[in-house]
Design a protein around this motif. Structure first.
Motif, mmCIF file in Angstrom:
data_model
loop_
_atom_site.group_PDB
_atom_site.id
_atom_site.type_symbol
_atom_site.label_atom_id
_atom_site.label_comp_id
_atom_site.label_asym_id
_atom_site.label_seq_id
_atom_site.Cartn_x
_atom_site.Cartn_y
_atom_site.Cartn_z
ATOM 1 N N LEU A 53 0.822 -1.208 0.000
ATOM 2 C CA LEU A 53 0.000 0.000 0.000
ATOM 3 C C LEU A 53 0.856 1.258 0.000
ATOM 4 O O LEU A 53 0.489 2.271 -0.599
ATOM 5 N N VAL A 54 2.017 1.205 0.673
ATOM 6 C CA VAL A 54 2.940 2.339 0.642
ATOM 7 C C VAL A 54 3.437 2.575 -0.773
ATOM 8 O O VAL A 54 3.516 3.708 -1.250
ATOM 9 N N SER A 55 3.758 1.498 -1.465
ATOM 10 C CA SER A 55 4.216 1.623 -2.844
ATOM 11 C C SER A 55 3.154 2.260 -3.722
ATOM 12 O O SER A 55 3.444 3.115 -4.572
ATOM 13 N N LEU A 56 1.900 1.869 -3.514
ATOM 14 C CA LEU A 56 0.801 2.483 -4.259
ATOM 15 C C LEU A 56 0.733 3.980 -3.983
ATOM 16 O O LEU A 56 0.615 4.793 -4.906
ATOM 17 N N ALA A 57 0.804 4.333 -2.692
ATOM 18 C CA ALA A 57 0.693 5.742 -2.325
ATOM 19 C C ALA A 57 1.839 6.574 -2.888
ATOM 20 O O ALA A 57 1.662 7.741 -3.236
ATOM 21 N N CYS A 206 5.035 9.633 2.779
ATOM 22 C CA CYS A 206 4.114 8.496 2.838
ATOM 23 C C CYS A 206 4.820 7.219 3.287
ATOM 24 O O CYS A 206 4.327 6.490 4.156
ATOM 25 N N SER A 207 5.978 6.928 2.697
ATOM 26 C CA SER A 207 6.664 5.679 2.989
ATOM 27 C C SER A 207 7.204 5.643 4.417
ATOM 28 O O SER A 207 7.063 4.633 5.118
ATOM 29 N N LEU A 208 7.809 6.740 4.878
ATOM 30 C CA LEU A 208 8.371 6.752 6.228
ATOM 31 C C LEU A 208 7.300 6.684 7.304
ATOM 32 O O LEU A 208 7.442 5.956 8.293
ATOM 33 N N VAL A 209 6.211 7.436 7.139
ATOM 34 C CA VAL A 209 5.140 7.396 8.132
ATOM 35 C C VAL A 209 4.517 6.010 8.198
ATOM 36 O O VAL A 209 4.351 5.430 9.293
ATOM 37 N N MET A 210 4.159 5.453 7.054
ATOM 38 C CA MET A 210 3.507 4.155 7.041
ATOM 39 C C MET A 210 4.418 3.042 7.558
ATOM 40 O O MET A 210 4.010 2.202 8.357
ATOM 41 N N MET A 211 5.672 3.041 7.113
ATOM 42 C CA MET A 211 6.587 1.989 7.555
ATOM 43 C C MET A 211 6.955 2.164 9.016
ATOM 44 O O MET A 211 7.145 1.179 9.742
ATOM 45 N N GLY A 212 7.051 3.416 9.485
ATOM 46 C CA GLY A 212 7.327 3.636 10.891
ATOM 47 C C GLY A 212 6.216 3.104 11.775
ATOM 48 O O GLY A 212 6.462 2.449 12.786
ATOM 49 N N LEU A 213 4.973 3.381 11.385
ATOM 50 C CA LEU A 213 3.832 2.883 12.152
ATOM 51 C C LEU A 213 3.710 1.363 12.052
ATOM 52 O O LEU A 213 3.377 0.691 13.035
ATOM 53 N N GLY A 233 8.939 11.344 8.370
ATOM 54 C CA GLY A 233 7.880 11.264 7.376
ATOM 55 C C GLY A 233 6.860 12.373 7.538
ATOM 56 O O GLY A 233 6.408 12.972 6.554
ATOM 57 N N SER A 234 6.489 12.659 8.776
ATOM 58 C CA SER A 234 5.525 13.736 9.032
ATOM 59 C C SER A 234 6.086 15.084 8.597
ATOM 60 O O SER A 234 5.373 15.904 8.004
ATOM 61 N N LEU A 235 7.365 15.311 8.878
ATOM 62 C CA LEU A 235 8.001 16.565 8.454
ATOM 63 C C LEU A 235 8.037 16.674 6.934
ATOM 64 O O LEU A 235 7.848 17.772 6.379
ATOM 65 N N SER A 236 8.265 15.556 6.254
ATOM 66 C CA SER A 236 8.278 15.568 4.790
ATOM 67 C C SER A 236 6.909 15.912 4.229
ATOM 68 O O SER A 236 6.789 16.651 3.242
ATOM 69 N N LEU A 237 5.854 15.391 4.840
ATOM 70 C CA LEU A 237 4.498 15.691 4.381
ATOM 71 C C LEU A 237 4.145 17.160 4.621
ATOM 72 O O LEU A 237 3.504 17.798 3.780
ATOM 73 N N VAL A 395 -4.477 8.088 -3.805
ATOM 74 C CA VAL A 395 -3.474 8.121 -2.726
ATOM 75 C C VAL A 395 -4.170 8.049 -1.371
ATOM 76 O O VAL A 395 -3.758 7.289 -0.479
ATOM 77 N N ALA A 396 -5.221 8.848 -1.195
ATOM 78 C CA ALA A 396 -5.949 8.841 0.078
ATOM 79 C C ALA A 396 -6.529 7.460 0.362
ATOM 80 O O ALA A 396 -6.511 6.976 1.507
ATOM 81 N N GLN A 397 -7.028 6.802 -0.694
ATOM 82 C CA GLN A 397 -7.618 5.477 -0.516
ATOM 83 C C GLN A 397 -6.587 4.469 -0.041
ATOM 84 O O GLN A 397 -6.815 3.714 0.914
ATOM 85 N N GLN A 398 -5.427 4.436 -0.688
ATOM 86 C CA GLN A 398 -4.408 3.452 -0.329
ATOM 87 C C GLN A 398 -3.812 3.730 1.049
ATOM 88 O O GLN A 398 -3.565 2.807 1.826
#
Length: 469
Positions: A53-57, A206-213, A233-237, A395-398
């Protein structure tokens, strides 16, 4: 020609969506056995779901730009090839890191395959027939979730889980043939430069936040590294939001969220999917590890939800035409949340017939809600901004589905820990299902803010509404 736009093209795109949906449901059913085979904690396999899902986003935002720049057919066919190669890599993986990496690579193909196909439909079908076309798209695709659980369970129980990835090869070949024959390689007349800075910021975020969680709980890395990933990841967003407001052609144009119907579809849809996205992760684990069912038996029960969803797709347009988007999404959304919470009431003593009925009815509610959310998102978006709107919605969906897996896994982990169980047992699952149901319920207040006539043109209830520019 009208028949081809409304019927044939959606069915071709559905071939790709069928493959993606079947792949994800097959994997979900096989998670407990897969965990034993590669010697990992079953909860840690949420990484296998979230990495995809991260890859999709990460790559969905550039799918529209690539289709405009190189042609929809070129990108669609390339995506199918990447997805097929990723499937092969998944089938030969020997460890959790290898499997997670293969799923990420497979997600690159999925990121291009389905959104570009959806974009082809949006540009080929007039708004009056859009709901019907989207139903044609999703009806064959729903066979994936119907066939996936029992097929994955059968292969896992009587053969080996690795074979479940190789079934994508013949489907990919069929998709390549149909796409080549029927889909035009349409390109945009003018394409803005790719926002590379925005791409890097959104990809990292997206990738750092999702993988971190997803790695929280020391399943793959330490807790400190997980925390650092979430913070960076949050700072990047945040940096992306700042960048998008100051560049002429942002990768994802956040200004589109000012459109009321798109805002409701993305915001309300994300919250609803946050809860529903946990089902493919939690349900197979509960049935197999909590209730002691075999993978095949679990798959047969799980497919009931998809069967209900497929049935609802055939009559969704009639509901929307009679009652309108706003009323349907509010009432049906509440029913969908309650059906999700009801799954948590299952116990090993619950009769099979009761489980089947609850999953079947719940599948109907979720299907109608997804169809409504997908359609309302584009109700007031003009044609030259559909690519951007599709990227935002996808993106929001994934991300929301991935967050649902993370939330469900975290709730299950905490429930298991607080109750002091050495392994996962049936009592660990009801708090997890209750948690994700509460999360999904927050979508209702957002949908209630829609005007009564929202999406009237799509539902066939009134004249066209001026598109937002």
């Amino acid at each position: 020609m009208a028949l081809q736009r409304t019927f044939t093209i959606p069915l071709i795109v559905a071939c790709a969506l069928f493959m993606e949906q079947m792949d994800s449901t097959v994997i979900s059913t096989s998670l407990p056995v897969l965990a034993i085979d590669i010697a990992v904690d079953p909860i840690s396999l949420k990484l296998a779901l979230t990495s995809y899902l991260v890859s999709l986003a990460v790559f969905i935002p550039i799918s529209g730009w690539m289709a405009d720049r190189f042609g929809a057919l070129t990108i669609f066919r390339s995506a199918i090839c990447v997805f097929m190669l990723g499937s092969i890599l998944c089938g030969v993986s020997q460890s959790l890191p290898e499997f997670v990496a293969a799923r990420f690579f497979q997600g690159i193909g999925g990121a291009m395959m389905v959104p570009v196909g959806r974009l082809v439909i949006l540009r080929s079908v007039d708004k009056a027939n859009l709901v019907k076309a989207l139903s044609y798209l999703t009806i064959p695709a729903m066979f994936g979730p119907v066939l996936g659980p029992p097929l994955g369970g059968f292969i896992t129980t009587y053969f080996h889980w690795r074979w479940i990835f190789f079934i994508n090869i013949p489907i990919s070949i069929l998709g390549l043939y149909l796409a080549t024959r029927f889909i035009a390689n349409a390109r945009a007349e003018s394409v803005a430069p790719l926002d590379w800075v925005g791409f890097l910021l959104s990809a990292l975020g997206c990738s750092l936040v999702m993988m971190g969680l997803a790695t929280a709980g020391r399943h793959l890395v330490s807790g400190d590294i997980s925390l650092v990933c979430v913070v960076l990841g949050s700072l990047s967003l945040v940096a992306y939001v700042w960048h998008a407001r100051r560049t002429e052609h942002p990768l994802i144009d956040l200004k589109l969220l000012k459109i009321e119907t798109l805002q409701a579809g993305v915001g309300g849809g994300s919250l609803f999917r946050l809860g529903i996205g946990a089902i493919p992760f939690l349900l197979p684990l509960m049935l197999q590890l909590g209730f002691g069912f075999s993978a095949f038996h679990s798959g047969l029960l799980t497919c009931a939800s998809a069967a209900g969803a497929m049935f609802m797709k055939t009559i969704a347009a009639k509901f929307l035409k009679r009652y309108g988007f706003r009323r349907v999404m509010i009432v049906n959304g509440i029913c969908g949340v309650l059906s999700l919470a009801a799954i948590g009431l299952f116990t090993p003593a619950t009769p099979y017939a009761v489980i089947l009925i609850v999953l079947l009815i719940g599948g109907c509610f979720r299907s109608l809600q997804f169809t409504s959310l997908n359609a309302i998102s584009y109700a007031d978006v003009d044609s030259n901004r559909l690519s951007q709107a599709t990227s935002i919605a996808s993106v929001a969906q994934q991300l929301s589905v991935g967050m649902g897996v993370v939330l469900g896994g975290f709730a299950l982990q905490m429930s298991n820990h607080l109750q002091g169980h050495a392994t996962l047992v049936s009592q660990d699952f009801w708090p997890a299902f209750l948690t994700v149901a509460v999360a999904a319920s927050f979508s209702i207040p957002m949908l209630m803010r829609l005007p009564p006539d929202a999406g009237a043109e799509l539902a066939g209830r009134g004249p066209a509404k001026a598109s937002a520019t």
